[in-house]
Design a protein around this motif. Structure first.
Motif, mmCIF file in Angstrom:
data_model
loop_
_atom_site.group_PDB
_atom_site.id
_atom_site.type_symbol
_atom_site.label_atom_id
_atom_site.label_comp_id
_atom_site.label_asym_id
_atom_site.label_seq_id
_atom_site.Cartn_x
_atom_site.Cartn_y
_atom_site.Cartn_z
ATOM 1 N N GLN A 145 22.845 59.204 20.552
ATOM 2 C CA GLN A 145 24.276 59.168 20.266
ATOM 3 C C GLN A 145 24.984 60.450 20.669
ATOM 4 O O GLN A 145 26.076 60.421 21.221
ATOM 5 N N ALA A 146 24.375 61.585 20.396
ATOM 6 C CA ALA A 146 24.999 62.871 20.699
ATOM 7 C C ALA A 146 24.726 63.274 22.139
ATOM 8 O O ALA A 146 23.850 62.719 22.802
ATOM 9 N N GLY A 147 25.473 64.250 22.629
ATOM 10 C CA GLY A 147 25.290 64.736 23.987
ATOM 11 C C GLY A 147 24.172 65.751 24.108
ATOM 12 O O GLY A 147 24.103 66.486 25.087
ATOM 13 N N ASP A 148 23.310 65.815 23.137
ATOM 14 C CA ASP A 148 22.180 66.743 23.092
ATOM 15 C C ASP A 148 21.247 66.485 24.274
ATOM 16 O O ASP A 148 20.828 65.356 24.510
ATOM 17 N N ASP A 149 20.915 67.534 25.026
ATOM 18 C CA ASP A 149 20.013 67.369 26.165
ATOM 19 C C ASP A 149 18.622 67.919 25.861
ATOM 20 O O ASP A 149 17.811 68.106 26.762
ATOM 21 N N MET A 150 18.345 68.155 24.600
ATOM 22 C CA MET A 150 17.016 68.602 24.202
ATOM 23 C C MET A 150 16.041 67.432 24.310
ATOM 24 O O MET A 150 16.443 66.268 24.342
ATOM 25 N N PRO A 151 14.731 67.710 24.370
ATOM 26 C CA PRO A 151 13.755 66.611 24.420
ATOM 27 C C PRO A 151 13.895 65.670 23.229
ATOM 28 O O PRO A 151 14.343 66.068 22.151
ATOM 29 N N LEU A 152 13.513 64.418 23.442
ATOM 30 C CA LEU A 152 13.504 63.422 22.373
ATOM 31 C C LEU A 152 12.619 63.906 21.235
ATOM 32 O O LEU A 152 11.554 64.478 21.467
ATOM 33 N N ARG A 153 13.047 63.654 20.002
ATOM 34 C CA ARG A 153 12.289 64.101 18.837
ATOM 35 C C ARG A 153 11.782 62.901 18.032
ATOM 36 O O ARG A 153 12.446 61.865 17.959
ATOM 37 N N TYR A 154 10.614 63.068 17.443
ATOM 38 C CA TYR A 154 10.066 62.020 16.585
ATOM 39 C C TYR A 154 11.033 61.712 15.441
ATOM 40 O O TYR A 154 11.624 62.619 14.851
ATOM 41 N N ALA A 155 11.188 60.425 15.146
ATOM 42 C CA ALA A 155 12.022 59.906 14.056
ATOM 43 C C ALA A 155 13.516 60.036 14.332
ATOM 44 O O ALA A 155 14.334 59.767 13.454
ATOM 45 N N GLU A 156 13.899 60.416 15.546
ATOM 46 C CA GLU A 156 15.309 60.472 15.927
ATOM 47 C C GLU A 156 15.807 59.056 16.210
ATOM 48 O O GLU A 156 15.112 58.258 16.838
ATOM 49 N N MET A 157 17.016 58.729 15.760
ATOM 50 C CA MET A 157 17.583 57.405 16.004
ATOM 51 C C MET A 157 18.080 57.317 17.444
ATOM 52 O O MET A 157 18.895 58.141 17.880
ATOM 53 N N VAL A 158 17.573 56.334 18.178
ATOM 54 C CA VAL A 158 17.936 56.182 19.586
ATOM 55 C C VAL A 158 18.144 54.707 19.918
ATOM 56 O O VAL A 158 17.848 53.819 19.122
ATOM 57 N N ALA A 159 18.648 54.468 21.125
ATOM 58 C CA ALA A 159 18.748 53.116 21.672
ATOM 59 C C ALA A 159 17.632 52.952 22.696
ATOM 60 O O ALA A 159 17.371 53.852 23.493
ATOM 61 N N LEU A 160 16.978 51.800 22.665
ATOM 62 C CA LEU A 160 15.886 51.478 23.586
ATOM 63 C C LEU A 160 16.432 50.580 24.685
ATOM 64 O O LEU A 160 17.161 49.621 24.404
ATOM 65 N N ALA A 161 16.083 50.879 25.941
ATOM 66 C CA ALA A 161 16.679 50.125 27.041
ATOM 67 C C ALA A 161 15.709 49.945 28.197
ATOM 68 O O ALA A 161 14.760 50.717 28.369
ATOM 69 N N ASN A 162 15.995 48.904 28.993
ATOM 70 C CA ASN A 162 15.195 48.613 30.176
ATOM 71 C C ASN A 162 16.110 48.175 31.308
ATOM 72 O O ASN A 162 16.820 47.168 31.199
#
Length: 217
Positions: A99-116
């Motif tokens: 959701q945020a413009g954060d460009d840090m690596p993905l973190r465990y338990a972070e809320m994200v959208a999954l896509a293909n």
């Protein structure tokens, strides 16, 4: 742990041994993003651009990759025929958006959208009569978490992880279906089991109506 396996009668047991809990948690780690790579995972908002942030998604139960695949029933996802390097490169179309413009690596338990892949890209929880309760969305749906490591620490490619959907309140797993792609939840049922459950429900409803009719309702 109870949240991940809340629908399981085993997980609901307050006396469940710690070793059994750990074994079940390990069994939920059925996925690997970027098999053959070893680097921090990074997110992006859409499929186009930054191809280095596209990943294959390997199922540890099948040893093959989950890909976009036409299905007669359910969401159009299925398994590759093999796990060759060529196939891994071809199906590296999975990505995660935050959701945020954060460009840090993905973190465990972070809320994200999954896509293909391209439009519609995003995988979301969606109730279905047949097949896993998933559907497609044109816009990001932030309801997934990558689990299996210490919350807040970076997720690495090439590591076993769990894919948790907050709407389903369960982890996505391999599930041998006779209709639709072979993915599901720990509480999933095969088609014949669904029909049996429906028959029981219909029978109960019919009995209820008969009783009410006899009472003059």
């Amino acid at each position: 742990m109870n949240q991940i396996l809340s629908a399981s009668p085993i997980a609901a047991s307050a006396t469940m041994p710690a070793a059994a809990v750990a074994a079940l948690a390990e069994d939920m780690k059925q996925w690997m993003f970027g098999a053959g790579r070893s680097e921090p995972m990074r997110t992006k908002p859409k499929f186009d651009g930054q191809p280095e942030r596209n990943y294959n998604l390997k199922g540890m139960k099948t040893g093959k990759f989950l890909q976009h695949e036409e299905q007669r029933f359910g969401i159009n996802l299925g398994w590759t025929d093999d796990a060759s390097a060529q196939t891994a490169a071809k199906v590296s179309r999975w990505f995660l958006a935050r959701q945020a413009g954060d460009d840090m690596p993905l973190r465990y338990a972070e809320m994200v959208a999954l896509a293909n892949g391209g439009d519609p890209s995003f995988v979301r929880y969606e109730e279905r009569t047949v097949g896993v309760n998933l559907g497609w969305s044109k816009t990001p749906v932030f309801e997934w978490k990558v689990l299996g490591g210490t919350p807040g620490t970076p997720v690495q490619t090439g590591q076993r992880v769990a894919l948790f959907n907050v709407k389903a309140n369960e982890c996505l797993i391999y599930f041998d279906r006779n209709a639709g792609g072979d993915i599901g939840w720990p509480t999933s049922k095969r088609w014949e089991d669904q029909l049996e459950a429906l028959a029981v429900k219909v029978g109960k409803e019919a009995a209820k109506k008969a009783v009410l009719a006899a009472l003059g309702a």
